[in-house]
Design a protein around this motif. Structure first.
Motif, PDB file in Angstrom:
ATOM      1  N   ARG A 240       0.815  -1.212   0.000  1.00 17.02           N
ATOM      2  CA  ARG A 240       0.000   0.000   0.000  1.00 17.02           C
ATOM      3  C   ARG A 240       0.847   1.260   0.000  1.00 17.02           C
ATOM      4  N   VAL A 241       1.941   1.243   0.712  1.00 18.97           N
ATOM      5  CA  VAL A 241       2.840   2.401   0.717  1.00 18.97           C
ATOM      6  C   VAL A 241       3.379   2.665  -0.688  1.00 18.97           C
ATOM      7  N   MET A 242       3.713   1.601  -1.424  1.00 21.22           N
ATOM      8  CA  MET A 242       4.291   1.724  -2.762  1.00 21.22           C
ATOM      9  C   MET A 242       3.239   1.769  -3.872  1.00 21.22           C
ATOM     10  N   SER A 243       1.962   1.690  -3.499  1.00 18.68           N
ATOM     11  CA  SER A 243       0.854   1.749  -4.472  1.00 18.68           C
ATOM     12  C   SER A 243       1.003   0.708  -5.579  1.00 18.68           C
ATOM     13  N   LEU A 244       1.236  -0.533  -5.186  1.00 18.16           N
ATOM     14  CA  LEU A 244       1.387  -1.602  -6.165  1.00 18.16           C
ATOM     15  C   LEU A 244       0.040  -1.963  -6.778  1.00 18.16           C
ATOM     16  N   ASP A 245       0.081  -2.405  -8.037  1.00 21.11           N
ATOM     17  CA  ASP A 245      -1.161  -2.850  -8.665  1.00 21.11           C
ATOM     18  C   ASP A 245      -1.518  -4.244  -8.149  1.00 21.11           C
ATOM     19  N   ALA A 246      -2.645  -4.775  -8.637  1.00 19.99           N
ATOM     20  CA  ALA A 246      -3.169  -6.027  -8.089  1.00 19.99           C
ATOM     21  C   ALA A 246      -2.197  -7.191  -8.282  1.00 19.99           C
ATOM     22  N   THR A 247      -1.606  -7.295  -9.489  1.00 22.87           N
ATOM     23  CA  THR A 247      -0.698  -8.405  -9.759  1.00 22.87           C
ATOM     24  C   THR A 247       0.568  -8.297  -8.923  1.00 22.87           C
ATOM     25  N   GLN A 248       1.128  -7.103  -8.832  1.00 22.43           N
ATOM     26  CA  GLN A 248       2.340  -6.901  -8.038  1.00 22.43           C
ATOM     27  C   GLN A 248       2.089  -7.178  -6.551  1.00 22.43           C
ATOM     28  N   THR A 249       0.924  -6.759  -6.068  1.00 18.61           N
ATOM     29  CA  THR A 249       0.573  -7.020  -4.672  1.00 18.61           C
ATOM     30  C   THR A 249       0.461  -8.520  -4.414  1.00 18.61           C
ATOM     31  N   THR A 250      -0.175  -9.234  -5.346  1.00 22.24           N
ATOM     32  CA  THR A 250      -0.302 -10.684  -5.212  1.00 22.24           C
ATOM     33  C   THR A 250       1.061 -11.347  -5.132  1.00 22.24           C
ATOM     34  N   VAL A 251       1.979 -10.940  -6.016  1.00 23.46           N
ATOM     35  CA  VAL A 251       3.314 -11.532  -6.049  1.00 23.46           C
ATOM     36  C   VAL A 251       4.084 -11.204  -4.776  1.00 23.46           C
ATOM     37  N   LEU A 252       3.992  -9.960  -4.302  1.00 23.53           N
ATOM     38  CA  LEU A 252       4.705  -9.577  -3.084  1.00 23.53           C
ATOM     39  C   LEU A 252       4.175 -10.330  -1.871  1.00 23.53           C
ATOM     40  N   LEU A 253       2.879 -10.493  -1.769  1.00 22.73           N
ATOM     41  CA  LEU A 253       2.299 -11.234  -0.643  1.00 22.73           C
ATOM     42  C   LEU A 253       2.709 -12.704  -0.685  1.00 22.73           C
ATOM     43  N   ALA A 254       2.692 -13.287  -1.887  1.00 19.89           N
ATOM     44  CA  ALA A 254       3.134 -14.671  -2.008  1.00 19.89           C
ATOM     45  C   ALA A 254       4.605 -14.802  -1.626  1.00 19.89           C
ATOM     46  N   PHE A 255       5.397 -13.855  -2.072  1.00 17.35           N
ATOM     47  CA  PHE A 255       6.822 -13.821  -1.777  1.00 17.35           C
ATOM     48  C   PHE A 255       7.064 -13.779  -0.263  1.00 17.35           C
TER      49      PHE A 255
END
Length: 301
Positions: A240-255
């Protein structure tokens, strides 16, 4: 998605290594040589190949890379800070903490690559490759530092001689310079990568002694909570701080929710620490990933 099914191959290989070492003539003296083979030859080749095989688009992924690095620094700081917490710090063995702190922030790159492609397709594979390329050198450097410090060895020398850091750093440079693996060499490198995964996980199982966790229960629980609860929560915040889009957020959370790297055991063993204890933590982290991945992708997303 069946996360238990995704993690089962890794856990089953760890279990195979444990059973083979315990009930056959292939005892720990054999697996110590396997450790050396994986650490100095097989796994560095796999790391280099996993980074150079996918072009890095720094412009399109800059926000995700920044979020990943911020998450990594936060996770490292959290793992390192545990001995200094009031009350908790008195119950932690400093040497075991130096060896196991890496479990709190490192990740299993094999599961990362498999998972990203399943949840986000080719774009997810490219994004996770970017995170691997930038975060692995950071995490490996952070993993070496406390063990070199507590072992009274020269930190810079340990970094320069660490094959995992050499492989990831050279892979990142080669990728940015446009190097691609020759087609005729790909099959050989892929087979080496497969061997490194199987043997590395089995070696972790061979060195595992779950009874070693008895004296470090507080440290074990704290490290695993940092890895499998706090990291997904921090990833959600950084997305949220970096304003990631949906796909990037999904990848970061999985990571953030991945089990820890199986090479935590190898690194601890090669640097003269309690490999059995770290190997047991790797096994528990693999099991914990079956809970943290659904939590990150099903609750936080």
């Amino acid at each position: 998605m069946n996360y238990a099914q995704l993690l089962f191959p890794d856990f089953s290989l760890i279990l195979c290594g444990y059973l083979v070492c315990r009930f056959t003539a292939l005892n720990r003296s054999v697996w110590q040589q396997v450790d050396s083979l994986v650490y100095y030859f097989l796994f560095p080749i796999l790391l280099f190949h996993s980074i150079v095989k996918s072009p890095l688009d720094l412009g399109a992924t800059s926000s995700l890379i920044a979020a990943g690095l911020c998450l990594g620094v936060s996770a490292i700081a959290l793992s390192y800070s545990l001995p200094y917490w009031p009350i908790l710090g008195r119950h932690l063995d400093r040497k075991d903490h130096a060896a196991s702190a890496q479990v709190g922030f490192r990740f299993n790159s094999f599961i990362a690559l498999a998972l990203a492609e399943r949840i986000a397709g080719p774009q997810g594979l490219l994004l996770i490759s970017c995170l691997i390329g930038f975060c692995v050198p950071l995490f490996n450097t952070a993993a070496v530092w406390p063990m070199a410090r507590h072992g009274n060895t020269h930190f810079g020398r340990q970094l320069l001689r660490n094959p995992l850091i050499i492989a990831t750093a050279s892979g990142l440079v080669a990728n940015l310079l446009g190097f691609r693996m020759p087609i005729w060499l790909e099959p050989t490198v892929q087979r080496i990568g497969g061997a490194s995964l199987a043997l590395g996980l089995m070696a972790a199982g061979a060195g595992m002694q779950l009874t070693s966790l008895r004296k470090g229960k507080v440290l074990s629980v704290t490290i695993l909570l940092c890895k499998h609860l706090m990291l997904p929560l921090m990833a959600w915040g950084w997305a949220r701080v970096m304003s990631l889009d949906a796909t990037q957020t999904t990848v970061l959370l999985a990571f953030s929710a991945l089990p820890t790297a199986s090479t935590c055991y190898v690194l601890a063993t090669r640097m003269g620490y309690n490999g059995a204890y770290v190997g047991a933590l790797v096994t528990l982290s693999t099991l914990s990933g079956m809970l943290s991945l659904p939590f990150a992708l099903g609750v936080l997303l």
